[in-house]
Design a protein around this motif. Sequence first.
Motif, mmCIF file in Angstrom:
data_model
loop_
_atom_site.group_PDB
_atom_site.id
_atom_site.type_symbol
_atom_site.label_atom_id
_atom_site.label_comp_id
_atom_site.label_asym_id
_atom_site.label_seq_id
_atom_site.Cartn_x
_atom_site.Cartn_y
_atom_site.Cartn_z
ATOM 1 N N GLY A 100 -6.221 -1.708 0.899
ATOM 2 C CA GLY A 100 -4.917 -1.518 1.531
ATOM 3 C C GLY A 100 -3.746 -2.130 0.797
ATOM 4 O O GLY A 100 -2.742 -1.446 0.547
ATOM 5 N N PRO A 101 -3.797 -3.417 0.410
ATOM 6 C CA PRO A 101 -2.621 -4.020 -0.239
ATOM 7 C C PRO A 101 -2.218 -3.360 -1.548
ATOM 8 O O PRO A 101 -1.057 -3.476 -1.959
ATOM 9 C CB PRO A 101 -3.069 -5.475 -0.469
ATOM 10 C CG PRO A 101 -4.114 -5.717 0.569
ATOM 11 C CD PRO A 101 -4.824 -4.415 0.724
ATOM 12 N N LEU A 102 -3.143 -2.675 -2.205
ATOM 13 C CA LEU A 102 -2.817 -2.032 -3.478
ATOM 14 C C LEU A 102 -2.227 -0.647 -3.298
ATOM 15 O O LEU A 102 -1.790 -0.036 -4.283
ATOM 16 C CB LEU A 102 -4.068 -1.952 -4.359
ATOM 17 C CG LEU A 102 -4.644 -3.294 -4.821
ATOM 18 C CD1 LEU A 102 -5.877 -3.076 -5.667
ATOM 19 C CD2 LEU A 102 -3.608 -4.090 -5.592
ATOM 20 N N GLY A 103 -2.216 -0.147 -2.090
ATOM 21 C CA GLY A 103 -1.599 1.157 -1.839
ATOM 22 C C GLY A 103 -2.289 2.276 -2.580
ATOM 23 O O GLY A 103 -3.518 2.417 -2.573
ATOM 24 N N ALA A 104 -1.475 3.099 -3.268
ATOM 25 C CA ALA A 104 -2.003 4.283 -3.947
ATOM 26 C C ALA A 104 -2.927 3.929 -5.093
ATOM 27 O O ALA A 104 -3.740 4.758 -5.514
ATOM 28 C CB ALA A 104 -0.844 5.131 -4.470
ATOM 29 N N ALA A 105 -2.820 2.716 -5.640
ATOM 30 C CA ALA A 105 -3.666 2.311 -6.766
ATOM 31 C C ALA A 105 -4.932 1.602 -6.312
ATOM 32 O O ALA A 105 -5.661 1.066 -7.146
ATOM 33 C CB ALA A 105 -2.876 1.405 -7.707
ATOM 34 N N GLY A 106 -5.209 1.589 -5.014
ATOM 35 C CA GLY A 106 -6.333 0.822 -4.507
ATOM 36 C C GLY A 106 -7.627 1.581 -4.342
ATOM 37 O O GLY A 106 -8.604 1.008 -3.836
#
Length: 671
Positions: free
Chosen positions: A51-57
Motif C-alpha cells: 500500500g505505501p508504495l502505491g502504483a510501484a508496490g
Amino acid sequence: MLASEASGPAGGLRQKLREFEPRPVKRIDATTVLTAYLFLLLAVPSDRGIGPLGAAGSPSTLFALAMLLWWVWHHVRGIRVEQAPRLQIIRIALFVFIGMVLASYVNSSQLALPFVDSNGALMNLIKIAGFAGVVLVANDGLRDRERFLLLLKRVAWLGGVYALLGLVQFFTGLNFVDQIDIPGLSGAGTGGVDSRAGFIRPEATARHALEYASVLSATLPVALTLAIYRTGQKTVARWLPSALIGGAAILSVTRSALIGIAVAMLVLVPTWSPRVRKMALIAGLAGLGVLYVAVPGLAGTIMGMFSGPDSSIDSRTSSYPSIAGYLMVAPWLGRGLGTMTADYRIFDNQYIGLLIELGVLGVLAFIALVLISAACTIFRPWGTDRKIAALGPAIGAGILAAALLSAFFDSFHFPQAMGMLSLMLGLAGAHWNISQELAAAPLMAAAGPGEPPRLTKRRIRRLLFVVLRWWFAVLLILAAFIPAGLNVRAATGVYYTKFDVVFQAPPGATKDNALRTEASSTVHYAALVQRIYQDKHREADIRPVRAPLYGTGLHDAEAVYLPDAGGQWQTNFNKSQLSVEIVKSTPEAAEQRAAEISKEIAALAKEPQQAAGIWKSSQITTERVAQTIPVGYVDVRTKYALAVLLALALGTAFAGAMSLHKFVSWRRSPA
C-alpha cells in the motif's frame, strides 16, 4: 590387480564418500529469473501491492527492480568480450527513453504540483526502473538458444493458464480473484468480472478487461508460432495454449482484444507458408463456428461493438479539447510521468498521456523504442535456423499488438500490461542477439574462443581509462547541463487561493426559510453567470476535474466554475455557488485578483435581474463564503530536480565517452 583394489574395501569407501560430495549447483540464469517474474506478473492479482508504495508496490514491479540491480551488478562484475561486437540498438533506444523520463522528472520538479502528483512522479521512476530491468535482463541475459526457447514456451503456457482462468470466469460468472488473500499485500478490489450486453467480461487476475486483452494479444503470437513449428509433441499439447488464448480473447467481449488479434495476424500470416495459412484458416473458421453455436448472441454483440454510438468512445473524445492547454505548459519534456491522473482528465489513451507527461520528445522516444524492437524481429536477418527465424515475427507481432492497445487505455497504470510489454521488448533484443550469433557462428568458430570474462577491478580500470581519455567530451557534456541546473535553482513556487461565491434565493421567496425554495433554480442562475463570465474572459479549457488549479503547472491562471459533484463520466451540479481558483506569482496579486473577481461576479449576477426589472427584494444575491481569503504558497522540489539532473548529466557524459571511444575504435579497426 588394479581392478581388485578398486573393488576392495578402500574402493568402496571412496565410492561412498563421492556420494556425499556436494554436487555442482546450477546457476540461476536469466531464463529462471524471467520465469519467476512472469509468474508474479500473471499469478498475483494486478490490483494487489504494498500500500505505501502505491502504483510501484506490486510484487512484479519490485522483483523487476531487483532484476535491474542484478543486471548492474553483473555488468560491473564482468562481461565477456565478443569476437564481433554488435550494435545493441534496442538497448540504446531504451536508454534514450529512460533519459527522456528523467528529463521529464526534472521538469516536473520545477512545477508546483500537489503532493500526490509529485509522489506519483517519484513512484513512476521506480516503475520505469523495473521496466528497464526486465528489458535489460532479457536483452543481455538470454544468449543460449535452448534457454531462450524454454522461456518462450513458458510464456505460452502461462498465458494459456491465464486465459483459462478468464474462460472459467466467463462460463461460471464467479470472481475467484477476490478470494485470494496474500499476506502483506493490499488490494483495491477492482479485479474480477464485469459485464457487457449480458455477457461476462472476464479479467482473470487483471485489474481491467483491457489489461486482460493486452496480455492475451501479446502472448497469442508466441503460442501460435510455437504450436506451428514445435514437432515431436502431441497435437493437443501443441495447440492447447494458443486455443485457450484465442478463445479467451474472443469471449472477453472487448474490442481491444479483437483489434490486438487482428494486428498480430497481419504480421504473422505473411510469414507463414501456404499450407500453414490454409490450416490456420480452417482452424479459425472451425473455432468461430464452435463459439457461435456454444455462445448464442455472441456474434451479434461483437458486431454491435464496432457499429453504432458508444458512450466509452464519447467519454474519451470529450477530453480532447483540453490536450492543447496541458501540452503548452511543458511541450517538449512534459510535466512528469505519472502526474496526469484522473483528477485532471481521463483520456484512456496512453500516448496522449505520454504526450502530456513526457512531452513531444518523450513520446517519440517511446514510439521509437517500440518500432525499433518490432523491426529488429519482423525484418530479421536470414541465415538463422527455422524456429528462431519464425519466432521473430511472433515477438514483433506481440509488441505491436500490446503497443497498439495502449492507445485504448492508460496501460502504464496497469502492471500486467506494462510488464508484458517490457518482457516482449526484452525478448526482441534477445532474439536479435541470438539471431546474430547463429548467423556469425561459423566466423566465430574460425576465429577461436573469445577473451575470458573481465574481473571487476580490470573492468573498472578500463571504464576509468575511457573516461580519462575522452575527458574533454565528458566536460563538454557536463557543461551543457549547467544552464539546466541554473534554471532549476531559479525555479520558484506559486501562490494559490480558492474560495466560493454562494448564490442565495431572494428573502421574499424564502421568508427566512431556505427549504421553501428549490435549489435547482439558483443552481441554474449560477450556471448562467458562469457562462457570462467565461464568455467575457475566454478561459482556456485546462481546468482539472478535481485537482487544484496550480496542479496544471501554470504560474498565472484563474478559473471560475460551477462545482461538479460527479465527474467526467456523469455530471452532478447540485450546489448553487461558483468556485474560484487563482494562481499567481505573488500573494498580493492573488489577493487583488480575488477581490476583483468577487466584485465582478456580484455585478454579473445583478445585471440580468436589473435589466428584467425584478424588484430588489426578489433578486438572487451573492455572498463570498470567506471574508478573508487565505493565500498559500506551493513550493517546488529543487533538491529532487538537482539530484536527478546530476544523475542524468553523469549518465549522458559517460555514455557519450563510451560511444566516442567505440566509434573511434571501429574507424581504426581493419576492414
